[in-house]
Write an enzyme that holds these catalytic residues in place. Structure first.
Site, PDB file in Angstrom:
ATOM      1  N   TRP A 199       1.053  -1.165  -0.022  1.00 31.76           N
ATOM      2  CA  TRP A 199      -0.207  -0.104   0.034  1.00 31.76           C
ATOM      3  C   TRP A 199       0.895   1.315  -0.056  1.00 31.76           C
ATOM      4  O   TRP A 199       2.035   1.331   0.761  1.00 31.76           O
ATOM      5  CB  TRP A 199      -0.865   0.001   1.127  1.00 31.76           C
ATOM      6  CG  TRP A 199      -1.801   1.289   1.317  1.00 31.76           C
ATOM      7  CD1 TRP A 199      -2.904   1.559   0.639  1.00 31.76           C
ATOM      8  CD2 TRP A 199      -1.314   2.321   2.088  1.00 31.76           C
ATOM      9  NE1 TRP A 199      -3.233   2.976   0.987  1.00 31.76           N
ATOM     10  CE2 TRP A 199      -2.194   3.272   1.992  1.00 31.76           C
ATOM     11  CE3 TRP A 199      -0.307   2.795   2.967  1.00 31.76           C
ATOM     12  CZ2 TRP A 199      -2.561   4.751   2.542  1.00 31.76           C
ATOM     13  CZ3 TRP A 199      -0.340   4.013   3.658  1.00 31.76           C
ATOM     14  CH2 TRP A 199      -1.226   4.912   3.466  1.00 31.76           C
ATOM     15  N   ASP A 367     -15.382  10.096   0.332  1.00 25.95           N
ATOM     16  CA  ASP A 367     -16.129   9.386   1.490  1.00 25.95           C
ATOM     17  C   ASP A 367     -16.608  10.091   2.433  1.00 25.95           C
ATOM     18  O   ASP A 367     -16.007  11.265   2.793  1.00 25.95           O
ATOM     19  CB  ASP A 367     -14.871   8.483   1.875  1.00 25.95           C
ATOM     20  CG  ASP A 367     -15.326   7.391   2.990  1.00 25.95           C
ATOM     21  OD1 ASP A 367     -16.759   7.341   3.222  1.00 25.95           O
ATOM     22  OD2 ASP A 367     -14.440   6.368   3.495  1.00 25.95           O
ATOM     23  N   ARG A 443     -10.093  -2.330   8.016  1.00 22.51           N
ATOM     24  CA  ARG A 443     -10.633  -0.956   8.119  1.00 22.51           C
ATOM     25  C   ARG A 443     -12.102  -0.861   8.740  1.00 22.51           C
ATOM     26  O   ARG A 443     -13.006  -0.216   8.243  1.00 22.51           O
ATOM     27  CB  ARG A 443     -10.668  -0.354   6.655  1.00 22.51           C
ATOM     28  CG  ARG A 443     -10.558   1.362   7.030  1.00 22.51           C
ATOM     29  CD  ARG A 443     -10.964   1.683   5.408  1.00 22.51           C
ATOM     30  NE  ARG A 443     -10.406   3.148   5.461  1.00 22.51           N
ATOM     31  CZ  ARG A 443     -11.045   4.075   4.767  1.00 22.51           C
ATOM     32  NH1 ARG A 443     -12.018   3.781   3.814  1.00 22.51           N
ATOM     33  NH2 ARG A 443     -10.569   5.397   4.861  1.00 22.51           N
ATOM     34  N   LYS A 476     -16.155   7.188  -8.227  1.00 21.28           N
ATOM     35  CA  LYS A 476     -14.896   6.772  -7.819  1.00 21.28           C
ATOM     36  C   LYS A 476     -15.540   5.327  -6.965  1.00 21.28           C
ATOM     37  O   LYS A 476     -15.964   5.527  -6.128  1.00 21.28           O
ATOM     38  CB  LYS A 476     -14.207   7.678  -6.866  1.00 21.28           C
ATOM     39  CG  LYS A 476     -12.905   7.014  -6.273  1.00 21.28           C
ATOM     40  CD  LYS A 476     -12.244   8.133  -5.570  1.00 21.28           C
ATOM     41  CE  LYS A 476     -11.094   7.492  -4.715  1.00 21.28           C
ATOM     42  NZ  LYS A 476     -10.310   8.497  -3.843  1.00 21.28           N
ATOM     43  N   TRP A 477     -15.056   4.206  -7.635  1.00 19.36           N
ATOM     44  CA  TRP A 477     -15.457   3.046  -6.983  1.00 19.36           C
ATOM     45  C   TRP A 477     -14.473   2.276  -6.331  1.00 19.36           C
ATOM     46  O   TRP A 477     -13.266   1.643  -6.788  1.00 19.36           O
ATOM     47  CB  TRP A 477     -15.902   1.956  -8.202  1.00 19.36           C
ATOM     48  CG  TRP A 477     -16.502   0.927  -7.639  1.00 19.36           C
ATOM     49  CD1 TRP A 477     -15.845  -0.574  -7.337  1.00 19.36           C
ATOM     50  CD2 TRP A 477     -17.681   0.330  -8.192  1.00 19.36           C
ATOM     51  NE1 TRP A 477     -16.629  -1.357  -6.974  1.00 19.36           N
ATOM     52  CE2 TRP A 477     -17.908  -1.135  -7.740  1.00 19.36           C
ATOM     53  CE3 TRP A 477     -18.680   0.829  -8.723  1.00 19.36           C
ATOM     54  CZ2 TRP A 477     -19.095  -1.769  -7.715  1.00 19.36           C
ATOM     55  CZ3 TRP A 477     -20.055   0.058  -8.993  1.00 19.36           C
ATOM     56  CH2 TRP A 477     -20.205  -1.342  -8.476  1.00 19.36           C
ATOM     57  N   ASP A 478     -14.360   2.490  -5.043  1.00 18.22           N
ATOM     58  CA  ASP A 478     -13.534   2.134  -3.962  1.00 18.22           C
ATOM     59  C   ASP A 478     -13.482   0.555  -3.554  1.00 18.22           C
ATOM     60  O   ASP A 478     -14.593   0.115  -3.498  1.00 18.22           O
ATOM     61  CB  ASP A 478     -13.564   2.992  -2.792  1.00 18.22           C
ATOM     62  CG  ASP A 478     -11.962   3.224  -2.236  1.00 18.22           C
ATOM     63  OD1 ASP A 478     -11.179   2.505  -2.542  1.00 18.22           O
ATOM     64  OD2 ASP A 478     -11.691   4.165  -1.525  1.00 18.22           O
ATOM     65  N   MET A 479     -12.433   0.218  -2.687  1.00 18.30           N
ATOM     66  CA  MET A 479     -12.470  -1.235  -2.199  1.00 18.30           C
ATOM     67  C   MET A 479     -11.531  -1.287  -1.352  1.00 18.30           C
ATOM     68  O   MET A 479     -10.366  -1.615  -1.837  1.00 18.30           O
ATOM     69  CB  MET A 479     -12.578  -2.244  -3.456  1.00 18.30           C
ATOM     70  CG  MET A 479     -12.724  -3.717  -3.099  1.00 18.30           C
ATOM     71  SD  MET A 479     -11.565  -4.745  -2.195  1.00 18.30           S
ATOM     72  CE  MET A 479     -10.674  -5.093  -3.218  1.00 18.30           C
ATOM     73  N   ASN A 480     -11.549  -1.245  -0.078  1.00 19.50           N
ATOM     74  CA  ASN A 480     -10.692  -0.986   0.876  1.00 19.50           C
ATOM     75  C   ASN A 480     -10.252  -2.208   1.838  1.00 19.50           C
ATOM     76  O   ASN A 480      -9.852  -1.744   3.151  1.00 19.50           O
ATOM     77  CB  ASN A 480     -11.045   0.110   1.822  1.00 19.50           C
ATOM     78  CG  ASN A 480     -10.760   1.286   1.028  1.00 19.50           C
ATOM     79  OD1 ASN A 480      -9.659   1.459   0.399  1.00 19.50           O
ATOM     80  ND2 ASN A 480     -11.702   2.347   0.771  1.00 19.50           N
ATOM     81  N   CYS A 526     -10.648   2.278  -7.694  1.00 13.36           N
ATOM     82  CA  CYS A 526      -9.660   2.493  -6.704  1.00 13.36           C
ATOM     83  C   CYS A 526      -9.709   1.323  -5.650  1.00 13.36           C
ATOM     84  O   CYS A 526     -10.654   0.497  -5.519  1.00 13.36           O
ATOM     85  CB  CYS A 526     -10.098   3.687  -5.948  1.00 13.36           C
ATOM     86  SG  CYS A 526      -9.227   4.142  -4.500  1.00 13.36           S
ATOM     87  N   ASP A 548      -2.516   5.872  -3.119  1.00  9.77           N
ATOM     88  CA  ASP A 548      -2.898   6.598  -2.001  1.00  9.77           C
ATOM     89  C   ASP A 548      -1.903   7.650  -1.690  1.00  9.77           C
ATOM     90  O   ASP A 548      -2.115   8.563  -1.153  1.00  9.77           O
ATOM     91  CB  ASP A 548      -3.496   5.843  -0.811  1.00  9.77           C
ATOM     92  CG  ASP A 548      -4.736   5.600  -0.868  1.00  9.77           C
ATOM     93  OD1 ASP A 548      -5.748   5.990  -1.799  1.00  9.77           O
ATOM     94  OD2 ASP A 548      -5.438   4.759   0.155  1.00  9.77           O
TER      95      ASP A 548
END
Ligand code: DGJ
Length: 728
Positions: A199, A367, A443, A476-480, A526, A548
């Site tokens: 990361w 977010d 998270r 913005k399509w995130d995946m954390n 993302c 990031d």
């Protein structure tokens, strides 16, 4: 024609632009690999294929013991019949054995390139752009059929491969391993290159010499991952950016993968790539089939740079889809590093007002706009606007932003659920989990079980409803987080190990439906930055948030490494505050701007805090980017100096006609009493003359490339220079 079959020799010759790939069916139907490299008119297979018995290598062909499968270069090998190297596939039969015996049965040569059901893949727009060879292999004892597909692009040095398994027998089979390709090179003096990191430092270039034994990279995290990208290259040990043979392998897949290179006892090298067999299996019922993802193989006879440009062109034009494939991308401002969760509609409008003044075109609300999300412990899954922060709702906010003259974009993380959410309270079984086991949190969140149809439908509905509710033109399509406890509440025990792959198939279905339903929305993927920066996602969403880490110095290595496979049009790159929030470094606004310009440009800081002088500088940056963005987003990239090799980095973009170029040079640390440095350009037309913007002298393309330009004397750390070049 690109694919030839010689009936007498049972030889397949695939010809891409400047590449040949040759296979032969030998002996009792084994499919062997003969050649892959620079285009040849013909090869007599005996010139390269030597049948050898090998000491201590058993024979599978009892009537002809002059050869062993252990020494045969094969196209899609198995284990157990006398080849002891890494197999491409493994299938468990109902008797517990994993022995199969696949022999050539038939083949077809077809125009164009068929699609892969449920999976992303490169495509053609005209049938004439490519030809496809489908080779059918059969194990008659169990009725297993395999179709090995090879597509050759006429105008690119690209060959794509994938495999389909079809159970045409009477017993259930269990796939334990189903890689997308395997190839045996008849030598091992290669270097291997891959893109690895973590990361905030994704896709750093790793290169080392190949050694005897197995070397591999893989992901077990459920996504393609920050740690390793689904890409591997072999190259001659003296290959450079501009010379030498390079063989690239890139997997069009977003989940767990395995890339392997095995050097055996006879110095042959077996490379294979596909879905990671680790913790994977797939029940193949009678009449069922299984499709592997696609591998894109690129050959370059002129170094790593040419390989990259081939990937860039293919991925830009025949992997990415939709309106934005060919449209220049907007300059955006994103509020994440400006406000994090702490914002309201007025604050957002203030930033957007400044943005408009600076020439920025799109505002992205990150977010924190939904549920009661004021930190990362809550509300994922509850995609309802937070009216405490945005009292008028999204429609009102989007209207206010539009009124200022900017488009409006929105952040989602649709694959996730917070434990503290109405969605989780209503459907505690909708997440990946194993009964009676702790649900590990990443998270503070769990992962929705996107392998389930009703979960996919929920995501499609909920995202669609939001997109319908306001004028949103960017997502913005995130995946954390990475996957743990990979179990599904709806699968029978024998299918549990299918879950990770079924999840990815589910994500693909969801993305396909949403992106097709909203063709005018620009989607950027993302995953905590670049944790899912892969060709699979690019098929649905033409750009990805690269990392990031927005520090300009860190971005040199990240963007340079990413460019090994991916075009600038796929990379989100933003100017952020100094000191930087990830590494606390203070770089100049100029360098931050120049670095971010080599991608889809944007800002990610509180614009209202700029001084007047900074505003003037940013106005110029934005205007200058608009003048070159077409070149950067759609031009050919040439890397000039590598940040992995020293204090200086440089790259450039040239348009197809070689009429225009944009060159960027970066120096990280100041050097005392330095000598002059010259930068030799690449990719220009040696017969054309060019002007450098801001100068009156005219330079020959040849002189710029072979003589170079002098780098002006720079003072201090974190310096950059850019040049715009135009044909006379
Ligand atoms: C991770 C992303 O990479 C960031 O850019 C930001 O969108 C945060 N998630 C928001 O939670």
């Amino acid at each position: 024609m690109a694919i030839f079959y010689n009936e007498e020799q049972r030889l397949f010759h695939l010809q891409a632009k400047d590449t040949s790939y040759i296979m032969q069916v030998v002996k009792k139907g084994y499919l062997t690999h003969i050649y892959w490299g620079k285009k040849v008119r013909n090869i007599n297979p005996e010139q390269l294929l030597v049948f050898r018995s090998g000491v201590f290598s058993p024979h599978h062909d009892l009537e002809d013991k002059t050869y062993s499968l252990d020494t045969l270069p094969q196209e899609y090998p198995s284990y157990g019949n006398s080849d002891f190297r890494t197999p491409a596939y493994s299938i468990e039969l109902s008797n517990g054995s994993t022995l199969t015996d696949m022999r050539y049965h038939a083949h077809r040569i077809i125009k164009g390139k068929p699609t892969l059901e449920g999976l992303p893949a490169t495509y053609v727009e005209q049938q004439e752009e490519a030809q496809t060879l489908e080779i059918e292999m059969i194990d008659t004892l169990i009725g297993l059929k395999m179709i090995l597909s090879y597509t050759v692009y006429e105008d690119l040095d690209v060959i794509t491969r994938h495999v389909k398994f079809m159970n045409e027998g009477n017993e259930k089979l269990k796939i334990l391993r189903a890689l997308s390709m395997s190839i045996d090179f008849n030598k091992s003096d290669f270097d291997v290159m891959h893109l690895s990191g973590a990361w905030a430092r994704e896709r750093h270039i790793e290169r080392r010499s190949l050694r005897i034994g197995n070397q591999s990279i893989e992901s077990r995290r459920g996504a393609s991952s920050h740690q390793h990208n689904p890409f591997i290259a072999l190259m001659n040990t003296d290959a450079t950016e501009d010379s030498g043979e390079v063989y690239g392998f890139s997997l069009v897949y977003s989940g767990n993968f395995l890339a392997q290179a095995e050097v055996d006892q006879y110095q042959s090298t077996r490379v294979s790539l596909g879905i990671n067999p680790f913790e994977f299996s797939w029940m193949l019922g009678v009449k069922e089939s299984f499709q592997t993802p696609e591998v894109v193989m690129v050959y370059s006879d002129k170094g790593i740079g040419k390989m990259s440009r081939t990937y860039h062109k293919l991925y830009r034009t025949r992997l990415c889809r939709g309106k934005f494939r060919d449209t220049t991308r907007p300059v955006l401002v994103n509020n994440w590093e400006a406000t994090y969760f702490d914002f309201n509609a007025d604050k957002i409008e203030d930033i957007a007002r400044e943005a408009k003044d600076l020439g920025i075109e799109l505002f992205v609300l990150d977010d924190g706009w939904f549920g009661k999300r004021n930190d990362d412990t809550t509300s994922l899954g509850d995609w309802r606007v937070n009216t405490n922060k945005l009292p008028g709702g999204l429609d009102d906010l989007a209207g206010r932003i539009n009124h200022l003259g900017l488009e409006f974009g929105l952040w989602f993380e649709p694959e996730m659920v917070s434990v503290d959410s109405d969605l989780y309270r209503a459907h505690p079984d909708w997440c990946l989990h194993v009964p009676n086991r702790t649900r590990s949190e990443g998270r503070n969140q769990l992962i929705l079980d996107v392998s389930r149809k009703e979960v996919q439908d929920y995501i499609i509905n909920v995202v669609s409803n939001i997109l319908k509710s306001a004028s949103i033109t960017y997502v913005k399509w995130d995946m954390n987080r990475s996957m743990t406890e990979i179990g599904s509440g709806v699968q029978v025990p024998e299918r549990q190990k299918e879950t990770a792959h079924r999840y990815i198939l589910g994500v693909y279905r969801v993305m396909d439906e949403i992106t097709k339903a909203y063709p005018n929305v620009l989607f950027e993927s993302c995953s905590g930055g670049g944790g899912r920066f892969d060709p699979g996602i690019l098929y649905y969403m033409p750009q990805t948030w690269t990392s990031d880490d927005t520090d300009a110095v860190e971005r040199l290595t990240i963007q340079y490494g990413t460019s090994i496979v991916y075009p600038a049009s796929s990379m989100g790159a933003h100017v952020s505050a100094a000191p930087n929030h990830q590494v606390h470094r203070n770089t100049s606004l100029k360098m931050r701007g120049d670095v971010a310009m080599s991608g889809n440009f944007g800002y990610e800081l509180d614009l209202t805090r700029f001084t007047n002088a900074e505003k003037e500088e940013v106005k110029k940056q934005v205007a200058s980017y608009k003048g070159v963005r077409e070149l950067i987003q759609f031009g050919d990239m040439y890397r000039l100096l590598s940040p992995f090799e020293g204090n200086e980095t440089a790259w450039m973009y040239v348009d197809e006609a070689k009429d225009e170029a944009f060159v960027a040079y970066f120096r990280v640390l100041g050097t005392p009493n330095a000598g002059l440095s010259y930068l030799k350009l690449k990719g220009l037309d040696p017969h054309k003359d060019y002007f450098i913007e801001g100068e009156n002298t005219c330079y020959g393309g040849d002189a710029l490339m072979y003589g170079g330009i002098v780098i002006p004397e720079l003072e201090g750390d974190y310096q950059s220079v850019v040049w715009k070049i135009k044909k006379k």
